[in-house]
Design a protein around this motif. Structure first.
Motif, PDB file in Angstrom:
ATOM      1  N   LEU A 162       0.830  -1.207   0.000  1.00  0.00           N
ATOM      2  CA  LEU A 162       0.000   0.000   0.000  1.00  0.00           C
ATOM      3  C   LEU A 162       0.861   1.252   0.000  1.00  0.00           C
ATOM      4  O   LEU A 162       0.582   2.217  -0.728  1.00  0.00           O
ATOM      5  CB  LEU A 162      -0.949  -0.007   1.199  1.00  0.00           C
ATOM      6  CG  LEU A 162      -1.903   1.169   1.293  1.00  0.00           C
ATOM      7  CD1 LEU A 162      -2.847   1.176   0.097  1.00  0.00           C
ATOM      8  CD2 LEU A 162      -2.686   1.116   2.581  1.00  0.00           C
ATOM      9  N   LEU A 163       1.933   1.259   0.791  1.00  0.00           N
ATOM     10  CA  LEU A 163       2.839   2.411   0.812  1.00  0.00           C
ATOM     11  C   LEU A 163       3.498   2.619  -0.550  1.00  0.00           C
ATOM     12  O   LEU A 163       3.651   3.765  -1.004  1.00  0.00           O
ATOM     13  CB  LEU A 163       3.902   2.237   1.894  1.00  0.00           C
ATOM     14  CG  LEU A 163       3.416   2.436   3.326  1.00  0.00           C
ATOM     15  CD1 LEU A 163       4.492   2.031   4.324  1.00  0.00           C
ATOM     16  CD2 LEU A 163       3.003   3.880   3.546  1.00  0.00           C
ATOM     17  N   LEU A 164       3.887   1.544  -1.216  1.00  0.00           N
ATOM     18  CA  LEU A 164       4.478   1.674  -2.555  1.00  0.00           C
ATOM     19  C   LEU A 164       3.472   2.222  -3.558  1.00  0.00           C
ATOM     20  O   LEU A 164       3.818   3.049  -4.400  1.00  0.00           O
ATOM     21  CB  LEU A 164       5.035   0.340  -3.028  1.00  0.00           C
ATOM     22  CG  LEU A 164       6.352  -0.069  -2.401  1.00  0.00           C
ATOM     23  CD1 LEU A 164       6.747  -1.466  -2.845  1.00  0.00           C
ATOM     24  CD2 LEU A 164       7.443   0.915  -2.753  1.00  0.00           C
ATOM     25  N   ILE A 165       2.231   1.786  -3.462  1.00  0.00           N
ATOM     26  CA  ILE A 165       1.200   2.315  -4.364  1.00  0.00           C
ATOM     27  C   ILE A 165       0.998   3.804  -4.100  1.00  0.00           C
ATOM     28  O   ILE A 165       0.850   4.598  -5.047  1.00  0.00           O
ATOM     29  CB  ILE A 165      -0.118   1.526  -4.193  1.00  0.00           C
ATOM     30  CG1 ILE A 165       0.049   0.119  -4.750  1.00  0.00           C
ATOM     31  CG2 ILE A 165      -1.278   2.234  -4.865  1.00  0.00           C
ATOM     32  CD1 ILE A 165      -1.102  -0.809  -4.455  1.00  0.00           C
ATOM     33  N   ILE A 166       1.030   4.205  -2.852  1.00  0.00           N
ATOM     34  CA  ILE A 166       0.864   5.623  -2.510  1.00  0.00           C
ATOM     35  C   ILE A 166       2.025   6.448  -3.055  1.00  0.00           C
ATOM     36  O   ILE A 166       1.806   7.499  -3.664  1.00  0.00           O
ATOM     37  CB  ILE A 166       0.715   5.803  -0.984  1.00  0.00           C
ATOM     38  CG1 ILE A 166      -0.639   5.260  -0.521  1.00  0.00           C
ATOM     39  CG2 ILE A 166       0.865   7.256  -0.576  1.00  0.00           C
ATOM     40  CD1 ILE A 166      -0.797   5.160   0.974  1.00  0.00           C
ATOM     41  N   ILE A 167       3.281   5.971  -2.878  1.00  0.00           N
ATOM     42  CA  ILE A 167       4.396   6.791  -3.368  1.00  0.00           C
ATOM     43  C   ILE A 167       4.509   6.757  -4.888  1.00  0.00           C
ATOM     44  O   ILE A 167       4.993   7.722  -5.481  1.00  0.00           O
ATOM     45  CB  ILE A 167       5.735   6.443  -2.687  1.00  0.00           C
ATOM     46  CG1 ILE A 167       6.185   5.037  -2.997  1.00  0.00           C
ATOM     47  CG2 ILE A 167       5.689   6.691  -1.214  1.00  0.00           C
ATOM     48  CD1 ILE A 167       7.589   4.741  -2.528  1.00  0.00           C
ATOM     49  N   VAL A 168       4.042   5.702  -5.538  1.00  0.00           N
ATOM     50  CA  VAL A 168       3.997   5.703  -7.006  1.00  0.00           C
ATOM     51  C   VAL A 168       3.000   6.752  -7.484  1.00  0.00           C
ATOM     52  O   VAL A 168       3.251   7.482  -8.454  1.00  0.00           O
ATOM     53  CB  VAL A 168       3.642   4.303  -7.550  1.00  0.00           C
ATOM     54  CG1 VAL A 168       3.214   4.360  -8.993  1.00  0.00           C
ATOM     55  CG2 VAL A 168       4.813   3.360  -7.400  1.00  0.00           C
ATOM     56  N   THR A 169       1.868   6.857  -6.795  1.00  0.00           N
ATOM     57  CA  THR A 169       0.864   7.859  -7.153  1.00  0.00           C
ATOM     58  C   THR A 169       1.408   9.267  -6.937  1.00  0.00           C
ATOM     59  O   THR A 169       1.252  10.145  -7.800  1.00  0.00           O
ATOM     60  CB  THR A 169      -0.412   7.642  -6.321  1.00  0.00           C
ATOM     61  OG1 THR A 169      -0.845   6.297  -6.485  1.00  0.00           O
ATOM     62  CG2 THR A 169      -1.502   8.596  -6.739  1.00  0.00           C
ATOM     63  N   ILE A 170       2.059   9.484  -5.806  1.00  0.00           N
ATOM     64  CA  ILE A 170       2.673  10.792  -5.539  1.00  0.00           C
ATOM     65  C   ILE A 170       3.730  11.101  -6.589  1.00  0.00           C
ATOM     66  O   ILE A 170       3.825  12.220  -7.098  1.00  0.00           O
ATOM     67  CB  ILE A 170       3.257  10.837  -4.115  1.00  0.00           C
ATOM     68  CG1 ILE A 170       2.132  10.773  -3.081  1.00  0.00           C
ATOM     69  CG2 ILE A 170       4.110  12.077  -3.895  1.00  0.00           C
ATOM     70  CD1 ILE A 170       2.605  10.566  -1.660  1.00  0.00           C
ATOM     71  N   TYR A 171       4.540  10.098  -6.937  1.00  0.00           N
ATOM     72  CA  TYR A 171       5.573  10.261  -7.968  1.00  0.00           C
ATOM     73  C   TYR A 171       4.946  10.721  -9.289  1.00  0.00           C
ATOM     74  O   TYR A 171       5.459  11.609  -9.952  1.00  0.00           O
ATOM     75  CB  TYR A 171       6.324   8.945  -8.148  1.00  0.00           C
ATOM     76  CG  TYR A 171       7.293   8.931  -9.286  1.00  0.00           C
ATOM     77  CD1 TYR A 171       8.484   9.641  -9.213  1.00  0.00           C
ATOM     78  CD2 TYR A 171       7.047   8.185 -10.431  1.00  0.00           C
ATOM     79  CE1 TYR A 171       9.387   9.624 -10.253  1.00  0.00           C
ATOM     80  CE2 TYR A 171       7.945   8.156 -11.462  1.00  0.00           C
ATOM     81  CZ  TYR A 171       9.112   8.871 -11.379  1.00  0.00           C
ATOM     82  OH  TYR A 171       9.997   8.854 -12.421  1.00  0.00           O
ATOM     83  N   GLY A 172       3.835  10.104  -9.659  1.00  0.00           N
ATOM     84  CA  GLY A 172       3.160  10.492 -10.898  1.00  0.00           C
ATOM     85  C   GLY A 172       2.677  11.930 -10.876  1.00  0.00           C
ATOM     86  O   GLY A 172       2.710  12.626 -11.888  1.00  0.00           O
ATOM     87  N   PHE A 173       2.231  12.396  -9.707  1.00  0.00           N
ATOM     88  CA  PHE A 173       1.742  13.763  -9.611  1.00  0.00           C
ATOM     89  C   PHE A 173       2.860  14.804  -9.591  1.00  0.00           C
ATOM     90  O   PHE A 173       2.675  15.911 -10.088  1.00  0.00           O
ATOM     91  CB  PHE A 173       0.852  13.941  -8.371  1.00  0.00           C
ATOM     92  CG  PHE A 173      -0.517  13.385  -8.540  1.00  0.00           C
ATOM     93  CD1 PHE A 173      -1.364  13.855  -9.532  1.00  0.00           C
ATOM     94  CD2 PHE A 173      -0.976  12.384  -7.708  1.00  0.00           C
ATOM     95  CE1 PHE A 173      -2.629  13.339  -9.699  1.00  0.00           C
ATOM     96  CE2 PHE A 173      -2.249  11.860  -7.855  1.00  0.00           C
ATOM     97  CZ  PHE A 173      -3.078  12.336  -8.861  1.00  0.00           C
ATOM     98  N   ILE A 174       4.003  14.483  -9.004  1.00  0.00           N
ATOM     99  CA  ILE A 174       5.063  15.493  -8.882  1.00  0.00           C
ATOM    100  C   ILE A 174       6.113  15.417  -9.978  1.00  0.00           C
ATOM    101  O   ILE A 174       6.999  16.269 -10.038  1.00  0.00           O
ATOM    102  CB  ILE A 174       5.755  15.418  -7.507  1.00  0.00           C
ATOM    103  CG1 ILE A 174       6.560  14.135  -7.360  1.00  0.00           C
ATOM    104  CG2 ILE A 174       4.781  15.598  -6.391  1.00  0.00           C
ATOM    105  CD1 ILE A 174       7.487  14.131  -6.173  1.00  0.00           C
ATOM    106  N   LEU A 175       6.027  14.435 -10.856  1.00  0.00           N
ATOM    107  CA  LEU A 175       7.052  14.256 -11.886  1.00  0.00           C
ATOM    108  C   LEU A 175       7.226  15.487 -12.767  1.00  0.00           C
ATOM    109  O   LEU A 175       8.344  15.940 -13.007  1.00  0.00           O
ATOM    110  CB  LEU A 175       6.734  13.033 -12.738  1.00  0.00           C
ATOM    111  CG  LEU A 175       7.737  12.660 -13.803  1.00  0.00           C
ATOM    112  CD1 LEU A 175       9.091  12.349 -13.184  1.00  0.00           C
ATOM    113  CD2 LEU A 175       7.247  11.467 -14.595  1.00  0.00           C
TER     114      LEU A 175
END
Length: 156
Positions: free
Chosen positions: A80-93
């Protein structure tokens, strides 16, 4: 007939690969790169077709031994934490740029997966991404928009 969880996961992976293939056709390519042998669409399209091929192959071939998964020992919190940081990564890229967002993404991924040796976490994130950027910009002449490196004057 009982369908195994491996076959269901393979079917979900096929659906994900089809969706990813659809998304690759939404990638905009510069007019001078359309007929190039390698452009922004090439590798994502290749990954989508490989994912579709492997999932179909796994769906059609018989299972030798069905796998039994003990759900009590799986680490759902890290997933779940990895899914959250992947989502954050997509937004801040796009805002932070490739270098900072990818470096922090790797750093926090290592941390959430249990690595606590800070020097290795740093080496395998920031210098690794810098080397990758050098490979892309210097050798392959692929431009990635990066406001942080542009501010520092490293890329133009």
């Amino acid at each position: 007939m009982r369908i195994s969880t491996d076959k269901i996961i393979s079917l979900l992976f096929f659906i994900l690969s089809v969706f990813y293939l659809y998304q690759t056709y939404q990638i905009q390519v510069f007019s001078f790169d359309e007929n190039a042998p390698f452009n922004a669409k090439t590798f994502p399209t290749f990954l989508a077709y490989i994912g579709m091929f492997l999932s179909i192959l796994y769906l059609l071939l018989p299972e030798r031994k069905p796998s039994n998964v003990d759900h009590k020992v799986l680490d759902y919190k890290s997933t779940l934490l990895l899914i959250i940081i992947v989502t954050i990564y997509g937004f801040i890229l796009l805002k932070a740029g490739f270098f900072l967002s990818t470096s922090f993404f790797l750093f926090f991924s290592y941390y959430f997966l249990g690595e606590r040796r800070w020097i290795w976490m740093f080496i395998l994130s920031f210098p690794f991404v810098a080397l990758f950027m050098l490979l892309l910009h210097g050798l392959l002449d692929i431009y990635l928009r990066d406001p942080f490196l542009k501010t520092l004057g490293i890329i133009g």
